[in-house]
Design a protein around this motif. Structure first.
Motif, mmCIF file in Angstrom:
data_model
loop_
_atom_site.group_PDB
_atom_site.id
_atom_site.type_symbol
_atom_site.label_atom_id
_atom_site.label_comp_id
_atom_site.label_asym_id
_atom_site.label_seq_id
_atom_site.Cartn_x
_atom_site.Cartn_y
_atom_site.Cartn_z
ATOM 1 N N GLY A 88 0.826 -1.221 0.000
ATOM 2 C CA GLY A 88 0.000 0.000 0.000
ATOM 3 C C GLY A 88 0.852 1.259 0.000
ATOM 4 O O GLY A 88 1.975 1.287 -0.531
ATOM 5 N N SER A 90 2.630 2.580 2.111
ATOM 6 C CA SER A 90 3.901 2.574 2.855
ATOM 7 C C SER A 90 5.136 2.408 1.977
ATOM 8 O O SER A 90 6.221 2.855 2.349
ATOM 9 C CB SER A 90 3.861 1.504 3.950
ATOM 10 N N ARG A 92 4.997 3.447 -1.267
ATOM 11 C CA ARG A 92 4.792 4.314 -2.439
ATOM 12 C C ARG A 92 4.998 5.784 -2.129
ATOM 13 O O ARG A 92 4.810 6.625 -3.006
ATOM 14 C CB ARG A 92 3.347 4.155 -2.931
ATOM 15 N N ALA A 232 -8.676 -10.125 4.275
ATOM 16 C CA ALA A 232 -9.773 -10.299 5.240
ATOM 17 C C ALA A 232 -11.057 -9.909 4.519
ATOM 18 O O ALA A 232 -11.171 -8.783 4.021
ATOM 19 C CB ALA A 232 -9.548 -9.415 6.450
ATOM 20 N N GLY A 263 -5.351 -1.797 10.173
ATOM 21 C CA GLY A 263 -4.402 -0.765 9.719
ATOM 22 C C GLY A 263 -4.399 -0.716 8.203
ATOM 23 O O GLY A 263 -3.375 -0.929 7.565
ATOM 24 N N ALA A 402 1.922 6.797 11.384
ATOM 25 C CA ALA A 402 1.401 5.425 11.273
ATOM 26 C C ALA A 402 2.246 4.476 12.120
ATOM 27 O O ALA A 402 1.715 3.610 12.827
ATOM 28 C CB ALA A 402 1.400 4.987 9.811
#
Ligand SMILES: Cc1cc2nc3c(=O)[nH]c(=O)nc-3n(C[C@H](O)[C@H](O)[C@H](O)COP(=O)(O)OP(=O)(O)OC[C@H]3O[C@@H](n4cnc5c(N)ncnc54)[C@H](O)[C@@H]3O)c2cc1C
Length: 456
Positions: A88, A90, A92, A232, A263, A402
């Protein structure tokens, strides 16, 4: 240096195509940081366990930081990631590890009062220490350096506001920012278009893909299990052997967890519908040039700062450790698709040349996009919702926050009472409830922010 797996990850990403833009530049539609990073190997044959203490959803900074802390405290932790570690935002992002929050300090004081705002600002400073400590403890080779950030004013009135902000921040938060007059700005930036700047020496820069890969390694070393390609899909309350917990259906089979930590940031989806309705996913895009000659790189950014401008529809930019200009912005408001990434390459190149005419002949070698998560009040939020723990809402300010929220919420789950001024603040939804998680209003929001930049 790069294993086949790393190469496979790069090639496996849908965005890896060669693009020919209008001015015939040929570039990789692909995240530059990934070409520098080796991700930890995860055993894909390992089955999802029947039951764990904590299921962490999302393997970005938030989820991995939480997983590391929880596993260090002895919890049995499964990290579920629908793609791969760091897939995700993180891996990029621009790698700017910034102090402060998205909203200005006067706005924050008007929303939360002085005392809570002071605690929030202190937390934003502590979040940088948190990243630095993890990098040091886990020996993460990610070029972390306290090089400071520079905010540059696009209008005289933006610059006039810097002195007022610096004064409030010094008085209320005991933190020093340095205002840079227009005539002094050449010591900070090789551009003449700005009205002045403001420097914060405490901010840092890093290679975010290497950092998130290192965080993944650290979580695994602490004992957390990471399951890639494990989305999930649903989460419902269910007791097991008399114990209240959660039943998760995942794309790799079911799992029962005593607690759940979410998260998923800008990629929050149907599995957590209440959270999805509170977040607006907004695209942000980045280009990088070829490696620049040393003298040119020094002229563009003499102090190697993390730089961003004062607009709502802002540009952010920096040199990479190997001397490319990395230039980002909200060129399109929609999240990344082949089309928005492609459009952004041209828009960002024009923006970069407006700032730095010296780069008009520089070859653009990479372009990519990612998704930010904005809450309706543009604030980070963390705590519990419908019984599940979460931390979200970083609004483009998430590298440090984060990491910090992942750690703090994990400490809360482990029974501590950590200082966290973002827990318990109101978490507003859309006005009149006019949002079901599908951001139909993004084109209007984009136009609105462009208008604001024009008039303010
Ligand atoms: C282009 C860009 C530039 C940015 N620049 C900066 C910057 O310079 N400085 C800064 O501070 N911040 C920046 N940010 C913001 C920062 O990157 C994010 O705030 C931060 O990475 C958020 O981390 P995260 O772990 O919460 O989310 P992410 O890294 O987005 O991770 C969420 C993960 O959840 C997974 N997921 C989602 N749903 C499910 C599910 N149902 N099951 C399993 N897994 C799921 C996703 O696959 C994803 O990997 C930038 C962001 C972008 C996009």
């Amino acid at each position: 240096m790069y294993c086949w797996r790393a190469l496979g990850r790069m090639l496996g990403r849908p965005q890896v195509v060669c693009v020919r833009t209008r001015n015939s530049m040929s570039l990789q539609e692909h995240n530059y940081w990934l070409t520098t990073t080796e991700f930890p190997a995860v055993d894909a044959s390992q089955a999802i366990p029947e039951a764990v203490d904590v299921a962490v959803i999302g393997a970005g900074f938030t989820g991995l930081s939480a997983a590391r802390t929880l596993a260090q405290r002895g919890a049995k932790v499964a990290v579920l990631e629908s793609e791969t570690i760091g897939w995700g935002a993180s891996s990029r992002n621009g790698g700017m590890v910034l102090t402060g929050m998205k909203l200005g300090v006067n706005k924050l004081i008007s929303m939360y009062g002085r005392e809570r705002t002071q605690r929030m600002y202190a937390a934003s400073l502590a979040s940088l220490d948190c990243v630095e400590q993890i990098v040091r403890e886990e020996k993460i080779d990610c070029d972390f350096a306290r090089c400071g950030h520079l905010e540059v004013a696009c209008k005289q009135k933006h610059f006039d506001d810097y002195a007022r902000q610096a004064e409030v921040i010094a008085r209320e938060f005991d933190h020093t920012l340095r205002v840079v007059q227009r005539h002094e700005l050449s010591a900070e930036i090789g551009s003449t278009i700005y009205y002045g700047g403001m420097v914060d020496e405490v901010s840092a820069g890093c290679n975010p893909a290497r950092y998130v890969a290192g965080l993944g390694r650290a979580a695994m070393k602490a004992g957390a299990q990471i399951y890639e390609h494990a989305r999930a899909e649903s989460i419902v309350r269910e007791s097991r052997q008399g114990e209240l917990g959660w039943k998760l259906e995942t794309s790799r089979g079911p799992l029962w967890a005593h607690e759940v930590f979410v998260g998923t940031s800008g990629y929050t989806g149907r599995a957590t519908p209440a959270l999805k309705k509170k977040l607006i996913p907004i695209g942000s895009f980045i280009i990088t040039t070829e490696v620049l000659p040393e003298a040119l790189a020094r002229e563009l950014s003499p102090r190697n700062r993390m730089i961003y401008d004062s607009k709502n529809f802002l540009y952010y930019y920096r040199l990479t450790p190997d001397r490319r200009m990395l230039f980002g912005g909200r060129a399109a408001f929609f999240p990344e698709t082949d089309q928005t990434v492609r459009q952004s390459a041209g828009i960002l190149r024009r923006g970069m040349i407006d700032v730095y005419p010296q780069l008009s002949d520089a070859k653009i070698e990479y372009v990519w996009g990612g998704t930010l998560d904005f809450a309706f009040d543009i604030m980070p939020h963390a705590g519990q919702m419908n019984g599940m723990y979460y931390a979200v809402g970083y609004a483009g300010h998430g590298v440090a926050m984060a990491t910090y929220q992942g750690q703090k919420i994990a400490e809360l789950m482990a029974g501590d009472k950590p200082e966290n001024p973002f827990v318990g603040i109101p978490f507003p939804g859309a006005p009149l409830g006019m949002y079901n998680g599908n951001p139909w209003f993004l084109p209007f929001a984009g136009a609105w922010y462009k208008l604001l930049d024009w008039v303010s």
